[in-house]
Scaffold this motif. Sequence first.
Motif, short mmCIF file in Angstrom:
data_model
loop_
_atom_site.label_atom_id
_atom_site.label_comp_id
_atom_site.label_asym_id
_atom_site.label_seq_id
_atom_site.Cartn_x
_atom_site.Cartn_y
_atom_site.Cartn_z
N ILE A 230 3.12 -1.20 4.27
CA ILE A 230 2.18 -0.09 4.32
C ILE A 230 2.93 1.22 4.55
CG2 ILE A 230 0.21 0.91 5.55
CD1 ILE A 230 -0.75 -1.90 6.17
N GLU B 107 -1.84 -1.38 -3.92
CA GLU B 107 -2.96 -0.46 -3.74
C GLU B 107 -2.39 0.91 -3.40
OE1 GLU B 107 -6.09 -1.12 -4.34
OE2 GLU B 107 -5.66 -3.23 -4.78
N VAL C 191 0.87 -1.18 0.00
CA VAL C 191 0.00 0.00 0.00
C VAL C 191 0.91 1.23 0.00
CG1 VAL C 191 -1.99 1.13 1.04
CG2 VAL C 191 -1.65 -1.34 1.37
N GLY D 6 -6.47 -0.18 0.41
CA GLY D 6 -5.60 -1.12 1.10
C GLY D 6 -6.33 -1.87 2.19
#
Length: 241
Positions: free
Chosen positions: A67, A47, A23, A53
Amino acid sequence: MNATSKPDPSAPAQEPAPRVLLVEDDGKIAQEVAEELESRGFSVRHERTGPSGLSVGLGGNFDVMIIDRMLPEMDGLTLIETLRGRQVSTPVLVLSAMSAVDDRVSGLKAGGDDYLTKPFAMEELAARLEALMRRPNNTRETMLHVGPLAMDLIERTVTRDGVVIELLPREFRLLEYLMRRPNQVLTRNMLLEDVWNYRFIPQTNLVDVHIGKLRRKIDEPGATPLIQSIRGTGFMLRIPE
């Protein structure tokens, strides 16, 4: 007519590619990370926003997640907290340009399992992902133990045989790097690249100076020396037998 080939039942089953959810809203970074990981045998789903996400993270069966901390519409820490609140225990590596101690602590407290600051080396990113996937399920590493040393990654404290050792932020990061690689020879170049994030290697005694300061705090007179100098190569954190 050519005979149709049949799979060999005696051949070992091929391991499925580890699945990574990335993400990251920076397209250039995301492309570089995805290409590097896919070249190493990972399967990457990318994403760009926090909500997307979250949706994919809740619905997908991933081995590990990467992330970014700063994301559109929902920041990375909120995304991680929401995943943990929905009982998603997939290991998470937090990416961020924010490298202060408080930023790292907040990332771990939100539910991240590891924290990597930008810019970073792709080799370290891959190594950290592999280390996260080796951990037992449903556990999050918040403590490191090497011989008499204990490091609390949440509270950012270090003890030797129960005695608190006061470290500066760079000393803490250097010791964390050593503790994650006990009994391994670490070159000065490795330390400059991974601890100081140098993309080129200058002629400097920076590593030696910081190792000397760290050694004086960790290896007090009379104690068994833990930080060893490897002549002509670098250093090692040696675990006493």
